[in-house]
Structures are given as structure tokens and as C-alpha cells.
Design an enzyme around this catalytic site. Structure first.
Site, short mmCIF file in Angstrom:
data_model
loop_
_atom_site.label_atom_id
_atom_site.label_comp_id
_atom_site.label_asym_id
_atom_site.label_seq_id
_atom_site.Cartn_x
_atom_site.Cartn_y
_atom_site.Cartn_z
N CYS A 21 39.83 27.51 36.25
CA CYS A 21 38.57 28.16 36.58
C CYS A 21 38.69 29.13 37.74
CB CYS A 21 37.53 27.11 36.96
SG CYS A 21 37.31 25.85 35.71
N GLY A 78 39.45 32.23 33.55
CA GLY A 78 38.62 31.48 32.63
C GLY A 78 37.85 32.41 31.73
N ASN A 128 36.76 24.87 41.07
CA ASN A 128 38.07 25.17 40.47
C ASN A 128 39.01 24.05 40.89
OD1 ASN A 128 40.76 27.43 41.35
ND2 ASN A 128 40.47 26.31 39.45
N GLY A 129 39.60 23.40 39.93
CA GLY A 129 40.51 22.30 40.22
C GLY A 129 40.25 21.16 39.27
N TYR A 170 52.27 32.15 37.46
CA TYR A 170 51.55 32.57 36.25
C TYR A 170 50.07 32.86 36.48
CZ TYR A 170 49.06 32.14 31.82
OH TYR A 170 48.23 32.37 30.77
#
Ligand code: AMP
Length: 484
Positions: free
Chosen positions: A14, A40, A115-116, A256
Site C-alpha cells: 500500500c 497499490g 501501509n504494512g 523493487y
């Protein structure tokens, strides 16, 4: 983030964004989310506050589609707003999981974007459900909402700190109440979060600096691991309610996930990727005529490889940008098709040549197998695959989607077995120390690793309580190393 629960088993990566103190807050959030779209692509949402009312809009799909309507944007009026982009990779996708989540709590409205991935969300959830909490989503983020709601502390900040003390895992959070916007990172700072500022003084949180650039905000600093930054009409306040152990930022963000034009934790992602390519060339050079990236994620590492090896760099594979990422597709069959839709060989750059192909990672091996075949079909004499990360041997439980261990090619094959699987003439991965050198470190410090590299080592720095079925001893052991 979402947690395994019933049939709606989802995992996500995210991006989060927030702005406080701007008349066009939601429009800025939409722009910020647009720059974070790579984090996302499945769904997006914004929660805005105008001093009296909270308004939310959440939908499946890309940011540009979700927030293109003037009517939607006009409804999201106000001087403060937070937003979220979500990347769910398999399983049912349901609107009630789309963030930011919002609830009316005893102290007023509370919106939160995450996010996580929390590693004890299921364990906490079972306790909360027993206490009578009614969960609306399958998202682990909702656990935080209920912990804040049921905390016996008085102020909203104390309730939040109380909640954060109970959760485990990786989290960069942006939250909004009627009096403040908050940005916070987990004690190890696994996922990124930065603070920025616009010329007019409005303050911004974003997962990556590329989202500051799009709205013309200046980078102020990273939110620190374990820090809560509070933005309100009174200015900025910083709290550090956790004993901060040594940070363990996710090294895969550099390999990435982050955009190459972002500066993450003080390092240019693009420069790191080029350095990884140069290290790869030094470690695993091979006689060849051309270096070709697997676009887009292999491009900076290929540039670094080609420069170091003094071999010409060419765009020998062209990517069609109008299809989603391969991983979005739920079945192997569709994934195979997805790879063909996505890449095509640029024959004149390949035919008759010895090719070095560079990609960032091998997960299941699907992409490498297809690309090697494609390059051979285009007439390559030899195909040498070089990978800008060590073998991905372990799943991530901290917010980057990786399949189960059994599906990871490197978990079940040695390098020679992988080479045979992808049908390359040679295959090499960057070494762990080479990767750390590319990050500007002398090497990996085994006693106190500088990054979270669990996907390559199985060294999980945060307890995997849910994964181990709530077994605390096992969970504690997992903090040291999961060997199996
Ligand atoms: P695979 O085809 O399963 O071996 O996946 C490797 C390809 O997927 C590489 O080209 C990577 O760029 C890309 N990739 C690696 N990790 C992820 C991830 N977590 N989500 C989406 N794509 C990924």
C-alpha cells in the site's frame, strides 16, 4: 493492510498520503496517491475533514478513475485529508476493506490509512471480538481502530499510543481526527513514511518522496522509526513512545517496491539499484554482447551492470504499460498470459547475440522462464540471467506480497535447479554482502543486520504471532530466525 480472515483472504502492499492546512486538501491527496499508484493499483480512498464534517470516498480501481469526478472531489471539501492506495493480490476484493478506514469514536471522527502488515492482528481480533467488538472488514487495520475505541486512556493521543503498544508488525500509518493529522512508523521503521511541506506552510505525509514532488512539496525529513508526528493548528509535535531498537528498514523497497525517483531513508532508489547492478557485474560477470533489462524493475540495475561490465545496454524487451502487474492476476494460468501481454522482444537487439538479462527478483520463476524463452525465440545465442537481489527464500509478513514459501522457486531449488527451471545458460544472484555494499554499508552485520531482509534470510525481526498460532515462545524464537 488486510489480514487472513474467513474467505476474504487478502494481502496487500500500500501507499499512504495526507495533507493538513490546505484549502484543496483532497485534490492534493488525489495527486499524491497518483504518484504512489505503483504501491497499490486495486483500490483507492480519501477521507477529508472540513472543520465540521468528515467525508469519505473509496472505490475499486485506479486513482485517476476513482477521483476524476468533480462531484466526488467537491464532496471531499476541507483543509485536511488522508488517502490510501491498495494492492491486493488474490482472494475476494471487497469495498469494505478499502482504506482509509473511518469510525466515529467517543472523542469524534477517526480516519486511518495503513501501509504494512500487523503480525498479531488475528490474535488481537479474537480478543476484541470476545469483548463485543463488531468488525466491519477483514482488514488488520481495523484492529487498530477497535484498540483506540476501547482504550481506557483519556486523550486521543494516549489511546492511540495504548493501541500501538499492543500491535506487532510493520506499519506506517497516517490518521486524521477533528483536531490533528498524525503520521507514525513502527519501532523498527520497516515501511517508509516521509514528512513534507508546501510553500504555504501546509504539512504533508507520504509513503515516498515522489508523492511530494508531484504537489511541489519540499522534503522535510523521514518520520523516524517508532515516532508519532502530530500536525495541528498548533504546529508540529513529535512523540517517541517506544524504546527504539536498531531500525530495520525493508531492503526490498530499494530493490523493487519504491519508485526509482524516490529518495528513501536518505538513499536515492535509482542510485542504489544502479549500484546493485555494478556489484552484480563485479561478482558474476560473463562474456556477452548486450545487457538487456526486464522492464521496468530491472532497468536501473541493468544500467549499472552494463556500465561496470562495459557491455552495451539496449532495450531488448519492450513493456506494454497498459496492462496491470502480473501479480494482480489470481491464477497461474492467467499470470502466464499476463506476462505475454506485458512484454515483447525487440528482435534486432537480440538476434545472434549473447544476452545478459537483468531483473530485480525471482519469486515463482514465472517471469524469468517466459522472458528467457522470449529472448531465445528472438534469436539470442546465449541467455545469462542476472538477478539484482539474493534468492527470495522466505515469505514476507510485513506488507510486501510474496506467495507462500512452497511457491517460492528459491525455497525449493538450489541455484542450478533454478537455472534449469528458467532454462537460462547461466544464472546468478547478487550476494547478501554485495547487496549491503550497494546500500553503502561495509556488508551485512550478522549480529545486528542494518535492514529487514527476512525474504532472503528468514531472519524475521518482528514476532510472527499469528503465523505461529499465538504461541508466544515460538513467536519469540521467530524474532531470531525462522529456519524452516
Ligand atoms: P515471478 O514471475 O513469480 O518470479 O516474479 C518475479 C517478477 O515479479 C519480477 O519481474 C519482479 O519485478 C516482480 N515482483 C517481485 N516481487 C513482487 C511483488 N511483491 N509484487 C509484484 N511483483 C513482484
Amino acid at each position: 493492510m488486510t489480514t487472513p480472515f474467513d474467505d476474504d483472504h487478502l494481502r496487500e502492499e500500500c501507499g499512504v498520503f495526507g495533507i493538513y492546512g490546505h484549502a484543496e486538501a483532497a485534490r492534493h491527496v488525489a495527486l499524491g496517491l497518483h504518484a504512489l499508484q505503483h504501491r497499490g493499483q486495486e483500490a483507492a480512498g480519501i477521507v477529508a475533514f472540513d472543520g465540521a464534517r468528515f467525508q469519505a470516498h473509496r472505490a475499486m480501481g485506479h486513482v485517476s478513475e476513482t477521483f476524476e469526478s468533480d462531484r466526488v472531489m467537491a464532496e471531499l471539501s476541507g483543509y485536511a485529508a488522508i488517502g490510501h492506495v491498495r494492492y491486493a493480490t488474490f482472494g475476494a476484493t471487497i469495498l469494505r476493506n478499502v482504506q482509509p478506514l473511518f469510525a466515529d469514536l467517543s472523542f469524534g471522527g477517526f480516519g486511518i490509512a495503513h501501509n504494512g502488515n500487523l503480525t498479531n492482528a488475528m490474535t488481537l481480533r479474537r480478543k476484541l471480538v470476545k469483548q463485543g467488538c463488531i468488525f466491519q472488514s477483514t482488514s488488520d487495520t481495523e484492529t487498530i481502530l477497535h484498540l483506540v475505541a476501547t482504550s481506557t486512556k483519556n486523550s486521543e493521543i494516549d489511546r492511540l499510543i495504548d493501541a500501538l503498544h499492543q500491535i506487532e508488525g510493520a506499519y506506517s500509518l497516517v490518521a486524521l481526527t477533528s483536531s490533528m493529522m498524525l503520521g507514525m512508523r513502527d519501532p523498527l521503521g520497516v515501511r517508509p513514511l516521509v514528512l513534507g511541506k508546501l510553500d504555504d506552510g501546509s504539512m504533508v505525509f507520504a509513503s515516498e518522496t515522489c508523492a511530494l514532488d508531484i504537489i511541489g512539496a519540499d522534503f522535510v525529513r523521514d518520520v523516524e522509526p517508532g515516532e508519532i508526528v502530530i500536525i495541528s493548528d498548533d504546529g508540529i509535535q513529535s512523540l517517541k513512545p517506544f524504546q527504539s531498537p536498531r531500525p530495520r528498514f525493508c531492503i526490498f523497497e530499494h530493490i523493487y517496491f519504491a519508485r526509482p525517483d524516490s529518495v528513501v531513508e536518505g538513499r536515492s532508489v535509482y542510485d542504489v539499484r544502479k549500484q546493485i547492478g555494478a556489484e552484480l557485474a563485479r561478482e558474476s560477470g560473463v562474456d556477452a554482447d548486450v545487457v538487456i533489462p526486464v522492464p521496468d524493475s530491472g532497468v536501473p540495475a541493468s544500467i549499472g551492470y552494463a556500465a561496470e561490465a562495459r557491455i552495451p545496454f539496449e532495450l531488448g524487451i519492450i513493456r506494454n504499460h497498459y496492462v496491470g502487474r502480473t501479480f494482480i492476476e489470481p491464477t497461474q494460468q492467467i499470470r502466464n498470459l499476463g506476462v505475454k501481454l506485458k512484454h515483447n522482444a525487440n528482435r534486432p537487439q537480440i538476434a545472434g547475440r549473447r544476452v545478459v538479462l537483468v531483473d530485480d527478483s525471482i519469486v515463482r520463476g514465472t517471469t524469468s522462464l517466459k522472458i528467457v524463452q522470449m529472448v531465445r525465440d528472438a534469436g539470442a545465442r546465449e541467455v545469462h540471467m542476472r538477478i539484482a537481489s539474493p534468492p527470495t527464500t522466505h515469505s514476507c509478513f510485513y506488507g510486501v506480497d510474496t506467495p507462500e514459501r512452497s511457491q517460492l522457486l528459491a525455497a525449493t531449488h538450489d541455484i542450478e535447479g533454478m537455472r534449469k527451471f528458467i532454462q537460462a545458460d547461466s544464472l546468478a544472484f547478487i550476494s547478501m554482502d554485495g547487496l549491503y555494499r550497494a546500500m553503502g554499508e561495509a556488508g551485512r552485520n550478522p549480529a545486528a543486520p542494518q535492514f529487514c531482509d527476512a525474504c532472503f534470510t528468514g531472519d524475521y525481526p518482528v514476532s510472527l504471532t499469528d503465523h505461529w498460532g499465538g504461541d508466544e515462545d515460538q513467536s519469540r524464537r521467530s524474532r531470531v530466525k525462522i529456519a524452516g
